[in-house]
Every structure is written in C-alpha cells, then in structure tokens.
Design a protein around this motif. Structure first.
Motif, PDB file in Angstrom:
ATOM      1  N   ARG A 169     -10.551   5.949   3.520  1.00  0.00           N
ATOM      2  CA  ARG A 169     -11.229   4.644   3.421  1.00  0.00           C
ATOM      3  C   ARG A 169     -11.872   4.239   4.748  1.00  0.00           C
ATOM      4  O   ARG A 169     -13.052   3.957   4.818  1.00  0.00           O
ATOM      5  N   LYS A 170     -11.039   4.237   5.782  1.00  0.00           N
ATOM      6  CA  LYS A 170     -11.484   3.667   7.060  1.00  0.00           C
ATOM      7  C   LYS A 170     -12.486   4.557   7.795  1.00  0.00           C
ATOM      8  O   LYS A 170     -13.421   4.059   8.405  1.00  0.00           O
ATOM      9  N   LYS A 217     -12.811  12.319  -4.838  1.00  0.00           N
ATOM     10  CA  LYS A 217     -13.697  12.629  -5.964  1.00  0.00           C
ATOM     11  C   LYS A 217     -12.885  13.160  -7.131  1.00  0.00           C
ATOM     12  O   LYS A 217     -13.158  12.836  -8.279  1.00  0.00           O
ATOM     13  N   GLU A 269       0.827  -1.201   0.000  1.00  0.00           N
ATOM     14  CA  GLU A 269       0.000   0.000   0.000  1.00  0.00           C
ATOM     15  C   GLU A 269       0.859   1.248   0.000  1.00  0.00           C
ATOM     16  O   GLU A 269       2.076   1.179   0.124  1.00  0.00           O
ATOM     17  N   GLY A 285     -15.106   6.108   4.571  1.00  0.00           N
ATOM     18  CA  GLY A 285     -15.743   5.076   3.753  1.00  0.00           C
ATOM     19  C   GLY A 285     -15.692   5.322   2.258  1.00  0.00           C
ATOM     20  O   GLY A 285     -16.495   4.763   1.508  1.00  0.00           O
ATOM     21  N   PHE A 286     -14.759   6.174   1.795  1.00  0.00           N
ATOM     22  CA  PHE A 286     -14.627   6.410   0.351  1.00  0.00           C
ATOM     23  C   PHE A 286     -13.410   5.674  -0.187  1.00  0.00           C
ATOM     24  O   PHE A 286     -12.349   5.676   0.433  1.00  0.00           O
ATOM     25  N   GLU A 287     -13.574   5.067  -1.338  1.00  0.00           N
ATOM     26  CA  GLU A 287     -12.466   4.336  -1.961  1.00  0.00           C
ATOM     27  C   GLU A 287     -11.418   5.281  -2.535  1.00  0.00           C
ATOM     28  O   GLU A 287     -10.238   4.991  -2.551  1.00  0.00           O
ATOM     29  N   SER A 288     -11.890   6.409  -3.040  1.00  0.00           N
ATOM     30  CA  SER A 288     -10.939   7.345  -3.640  1.00  0.00           C
ATOM     31  C   SER A 288     -11.460   8.767  -3.460  1.00  0.00           C
ATOM     32  O   SER A 288     -12.621   8.972  -3.072  1.00  0.00           O
ATOM     33  N   GLU A 297      -8.189  15.882  -3.510  1.00  0.00           N
ATOM     34  CA  GLU A 297      -7.073  15.196  -2.860  1.00  0.00           C
ATOM     35  C   GLU A 297      -5.966  16.185  -2.475  1.00  0.00           C
ATOM     36  O   GLU A 297      -5.515  16.211  -1.321  1.00  0.00           O
ATOM     37  N   ARG A 343      -4.990   8.789   2.974  1.00  0.00           N
ATOM     38  CA  ARG A 343      -5.705   7.769   2.173  1.00  0.00           C
ATOM     39  C   ARG A 343      -6.399   6.756   3.073  1.00  0.00           C
ATOM     40  O   ARG A 343      -7.526   6.333   2.809  1.00  0.00           O
ATOM     41  N   LYS A 344      -5.685   6.399   4.139  1.00  0.00           N
ATOM     42  CA  LYS A 344      -6.246   5.401   5.046  1.00  0.00           C
ATOM     43  C   LYS A 344      -7.516   5.947   5.718  1.00  0.00           C
ATOM     44  O   LYS A 344      -8.544   5.264   5.803  1.00  0.00           O
TER      45      LYS A 344
END
Ligand code: ADP
Ligand code: MG
Ligand code: ZN
Length: 606
Positions: free
Chosen positions: A42-43, A51, A28, A46-49, A56, A38-39
């Motif tokens: 997600r954690k 928008k 990773e 709850g977004f994978e990436s 970012e 990034r972590k």
C-alpha cells in the motif's frame, strides 16, 4: 565460494507481543512479515491489494528469503512486484539481471517514481555516473536497494570486485533473473550470456535466487532450473494453464461434407442466437492463416446468416480500425482474422474462437484460443484440422529451416524448436485423449479436471471413430512425402527443398509473446511456394504411382478397334493394360458360357 554467513532478509519474527498489541489497536494485519508485505504494497507501491493470490504468495515466499523461487506468470500478471517488494523490505541490495537496457530503464524509472532507490550499471552510462554508483555500492551503508544489470555486465571482469565486495560484506539480499527463458535454447529469446549466470549463481549459493518468466512450456522451465542451478526444494509459482470454462474440440475438415455450414452452426450455437429475436449474445473470432481465406470465409458466413467481417494486414489501416471497433461494439458478432488480430484486444465476452487452419504452435494455439471466455462464462474453442493444411505448414517450416541452413550453414536448437512446437499442435489434433490434459502436459502442469469440457471427454468413442475415418480417407502419399503425423525433425531433409528464396529472414517465433510475428505478406509467398511444390509433386507422382491416377478408359471411338491401326495417340500403358484385361475377360467368359444354341451352333460359328 564467496558466501559469508546467511544474508540479511526481512525479519520474519511474526507474533511478538508488540505485534499483537498493534493488531488489537489498529484492527489491521499483524505487522509480521506478511503484515509488512501488505503495508509496503500500500504505502510504497500504492496498490490496495495483490493482483492475484499467486502474486501474493510468491511475494511473501520471496520475502522470507529461505528458498529459491521460480515464478511463471503471463505477461502483465505483475511478476516484478514479486521481487521488488521483498527487495524494498530486505536490508541489503538486490541484483536484478534483465536482458535489455530498454527494459531495465523502464523498471528503474518506475521504481524511482515510487521513490525506491534503484539504478543500473550498463555500458551506456557516463564515466561519472558509473563512478557515483560504484562509490555508493562500496560505501558502508549503500543507498541503492535494486541494482539492475545486463547478463553481459554480470559476467564482466570489471563488475566482479563490486560483486565480491557486496557478498563479503553480507550485503547481497537476492539474485533476480528476469526474463529467465533467455537461458533456454528452446525459448524464443535465447541469450548465450544468460547461460553464464549459472556460474554466478553457483558462486553465491546462499543468496536466494528468483527466476521469472512468462514462457510456460515444460522444456523451457526445466532448462531454467538446470541452467541457473536453482536450489531444491524450489518454490514454484505458476499460473495454471487450465481454463475450466473453455470447451475444446477438433473437427476433421476432410470428413465434413460442408465445412462452412459446420462453422456457421458452431458460431450460432456458441453465440446462442435466439431464433425468434435474432439477438446475438457476445461475439467470436475465427482465425485463418491466409488473407484471401479470411475474405472468403467472412462472405460465406454472412451468406449463411452469421454477420462476419474480415480483418487482416491487407486492409487499409482505417478499415482495420473500423472493423475492429464494430466488433468491439458488437455491431458485427464475428471477426474472421489472421493472427495479427487479438494482441492487446481485451474483450471479456468472446464466446468462441475457431481456428479455420491449424495454429503454428501449441503455445500459439493456447494463447489465441484463450481469448475466449475471459469473463469466466462457458465458451467454445474449435480447431478445424486438415492433413493437407498440416502438410502445408510443415512444408513451409522445413523450407524456412532449409533457407536458414543454407544461409548460416547450421541450425540452432532454437530453430528446430519451431518444428517441435508445431509437432505438439499436430499431436493435440491427432491423439486420442483429453484436450485440456494435452494442453496441461505441454505446459508442464498436472492433469486438470476437464469435467467433460472437451470432445474426447464428452464422447471418446465418437472422437476415436472420427480419427479412424480420417486415417482411412487420408492420402498415403501426403503422409510419406511431406508431413508425417508427428512432422518430426528427423524426417527433415534439406535436399528436398532446394532452390528457395535466398537471404530469407530468420524464424518468426510462435510463442505466447510473438504469435503475430509470422507476417502475412510473407505467408502469401509461402503459400505460393507450397502450391508450386504441390503441383510439382503431383505431376511426379503420376509416373510413380499409376494405380492412383484418375484412369479414363479408351472411349468407344478410340481407333483401337481398327485392326490395322498401329500407333494410337493418347493410349497410355494403363489404357493398353485395360484393353488387354477386357479382351482376356471376354475370351474367358466366351469359353466358359455355352452359347444358347448349343454345341452345334458353337461349332457353326467357329
Ligand atoms: P509482468 O512482469 O508479469 O509482465 P509487471 O510486473 O510489469 O508484469 O506488471 C504489470 C502491470 O501490473 C504494471 O503496470 C504493474 O504496476 C501492475 N501491477 C502489479 N501488481 C499490481 C497490483 N497488485 N495491483 C495493481 N496493479 C499491479
Ligand atoms: Mg516483466
Ligand atoms: Zn477433456
């Protein structure tokens, strides 16, 4: 000054041995700052990436905590994440200023659902709730990560001890100003209390400040930076307004022999109708200001072979829904609508947006025309401009300003801003230059690479000639009376528009978030006012500028020939002058040209 040594932020020590080992094992991103961001994305969220890459980079920059940050992205772009995620990673507490308790409540609920400790201090809390929050904030290790408050609360003396205590204990991570356009009188939601945030910010100069807004005009941005005393060098994250797949052009309606056919041809070309199959590709929107014009235009287009239906607030709700559905499902390719149509409509393959009337502001036009080409494919935006139309809107705005002035005795900058916003769209139509560049300039962006994606860049000579023709055919009167080409604020004369409806409501704003506010029923009234005004002016004009009258010379049967008649009804001054001139000319010619029979004959006749 309240500030202690540097405030604690997310650790930025990327690349330690431990990080590298982790990276090798897991494959990773390294758990440096960017990895942690990034972590958490997600954690925690709850977004994978992200928008967008802009979201970012804004988030990562805020998380670094080194600079003040200005974020300008459209509504729905995910601005909140840009500070909420860094707030979660930071050691201390983030204070968020937001203008409305309802907005605050939404945010707090959303964060609590994500198990992020957020709360709000506001006037609606019970004494017990307030006490609990204040106790937490005063504790050695507060649980709260995000504290939402209104600007009024930020300025309240009761809040100052809490603020001072957080700052002196080095527990204030960020100061966030959401909906930051509220500091600007040129914005659509000016809040005087937002101006006081500049003082607050000045007291905590070492705490990074993040300002967020969706309002993108240069003037509003400059106000935000100045009023909030944002520190330079400032990190700015702004969605560029340039849309490279949109072709912009302006047609001068007054120069078109048949505007309906012009519009029909434009629709068919944009929809790439294959003549043989008659199959449309995608769909389009034509915006009109008036309901009756929507109805008429839909008929004219249909009659000329482009299936179109009208959509406006004058229709029954059920009809509106079914027409919108038919358009969404592409059963009818063209919808002819007032600007009430389109808010929240997200259709990717809109191949064209035509404005049959001038928009009320540059921001409004940008937003409405921007509904074209969301799929990134080439699409067209055309504005049908007419000076008469310009004069109407200019008149209506001035009329409303005079109503406000009459009611309140004064006008605020935010009222005058409506006129400035309108001037900008007039200039867009009337100035020679790249249309994309004009839009970018208005929104404070650098000049974008148009690449022949506007009428001017494609053929500057043709646009210049059109403008010259418009100038020639334009009626001088209309320009000097109600609508100078830049319908400037200085030319506003409240005396000129006396006798309006009293107690009129305040201004509708035409910015990107509320372009539908200019309600249509009111619009019909305004149109009638304009028509009356216009008629009145035309009748006054007859006396003042006789040379422009439609002069009809006296007919052959006019009793003028009767030498004995003294009072000749309907014979105007102009008519008398005309007859006198004819007589003079006849006598002159008679004198100069010798008669065919020679001098003797003349003698005979005399
Ligand atoms: P803005 O303040 O810019 O109008 P919000 O911050 O309210 O926008 O976010 C709009 C929506 O986008 C919210 O529902 C939010 O959960 C969602 N969102 C934000 N970031 C992402 C992301 N990276 N992926 C998916 N959805 C996101
Ligand atoms: Mg928001
Ligand atoms: Zn151009």
């Amino acid at each position: 000054m309240l500030q202690p040594p540097a405030a604690p932020h997310a650790e930025a020590s990327a690349g330690s041995a431990r990080n590298k080992a982790f990276c090798k094992m897991s494959g990773e991103a390294p758990p440096g700052l960017e990895g942690r961001v990034r972590k958490a994305l997600r954690k925690v969220f709850g977004f994978e990436s992200f928008k967008t890459s802009l979201q970012e980079s804004a988030t990562v920059t805020v998380a670094r905590g080194e600079k003040d940050v200005f974020v300008c992205m459209p509504t729905g772009a995910g601005k909140s994440l840009c500070y909420q995620l860094p707030a979660v990673l930071a050691v201390g507490i983030t204070i968020v200023i937001s203008p409305l308790i309802a907005l605050i409540q939404d945010q707090v609920d959303h964060l609590l659902a994500l198990k992020i400790k957020a709360c709000s201090l506001n006037s609606k809390l019970s004494a017990q709730e307030k006490k609990t929050i204040l106790a937490d904030l005063a504790s050695e290790k507060p649980q709260v990560k995000l504290l939402y408050i209104t600007p009024e609360m930020a300025a309240a003396s009761s809040f100052q001890p809490t603020l001072n205590s957080l700052v002196s204990r080095n527990l204030l991570s960020y100061l966030i100003i959401d909906e930051a356009h509220c500091v600007s009188q040129w914005g659509h939601d000016f809040r005087p209390d937002y101006l006081r945030l500049g003082t607050l910010r000045a007291r905590i100069p070492r705490t990074p400040c993040v300002a967020l807004t969706a309002t993108a005009t240069r003037q509003v941005q400059e106000d935000i930076v100045a009023a909030l005393k944002l520190k330079q060098p400032l990190s700015t994250f702004k969605t560029p307004c340039f849309r490279s797949n949109l072709f912009y052009d302006v047609q001068f309606k007054e120069l078109l022999t048949d505007p309906y056919t012009n519009l029909k041809d434009f629709c068919l070309k944009a929809l790439e109708v294959k003549n043989t199959t008659g199959v449309y590709s995608g769909c389009g929107i034509v915006y009109c200001r008036m309901r009756d014009v929507c109805d008429q235009l839909a008929i004219e287009l249909s009659y000329r072979g482009v299936k179109a239906k009208a959509y406006h607030a004058g229709l029954k709700a059920a009809d509106r829904t079914s027409i919108q559905n038919e358009w969404m499902e592409e059963k009818i390719p063209v919808i002819v609508a007032t600007i009430s149509f389109g808010m929240g409509v997200d259709k990717a393959n809109v191949r064209f947006v035509a404005h049959w009337n001038i928009a009320k502001s540059m921001a409004g036009y940008y937003q409405e025309s921007g509904r074209a080409g969301r799929d990134g494919k080439p699409s067209c935006c055309r504005l049908y401009y007419s000076r008469n139309d310009r004069d109407q809107v200019s008149f209506l705005i001035k009329k409303e300003l005079s109503n406000i002035q009459e009611k309140k005795g004064t006008l605020k900058d935010s009222d005058k801003a409506v006129m400035t916003a309108f001037d900008a769209i007039v200039s867009f139509c009337e100035e020679l230059g790249c249309r994309h560049a004009a839009i970018a300039k208005y929104f404070g962006d650098d000049t974008p690479p148009c690449n022949k994606c506007c009428d001017y860049c494609r053929n500057p000579g043709a646009v210049k000639r059109q403008l010259e023709s418009l100038e020639r055919c334009s009626n001088n009167w209309s320009r000097t009376c109600v609508g100078p080409s830049a319908a400037s604020w200085d030319s506003y004369d409240p005396e000129l528009y006396e006798g309006g409806r009293k107690g009129c409501r305040g201004f509708s704003r035409y910015d990107e978030e509320s372009s539908g506010n200019w309600d249509e029923a009111n619009e019909e009234n305004r149109k009638r006012e304009w028509d009356n005004f216009y008629k009145k002016q035309m009748s006054l004009r007859k006396g003042k500028e006789p040379e422009k009258e439609d002069f009809v010379p006296p007919s052959a049967g006019c009793p003028l020939k009767d030498a004995s008649s003294r009072r000749i009804s309907k014979l105007t001054v102009k008519g008398r002058e005309h007859c006198l001139k004819m007589l003079e000319e006849a006598l002159n010619t008679n004198q100069k040209v010798p008669a065919a029979g020679g001098e003797d004959d003349v003698q005979d006749q005399v």
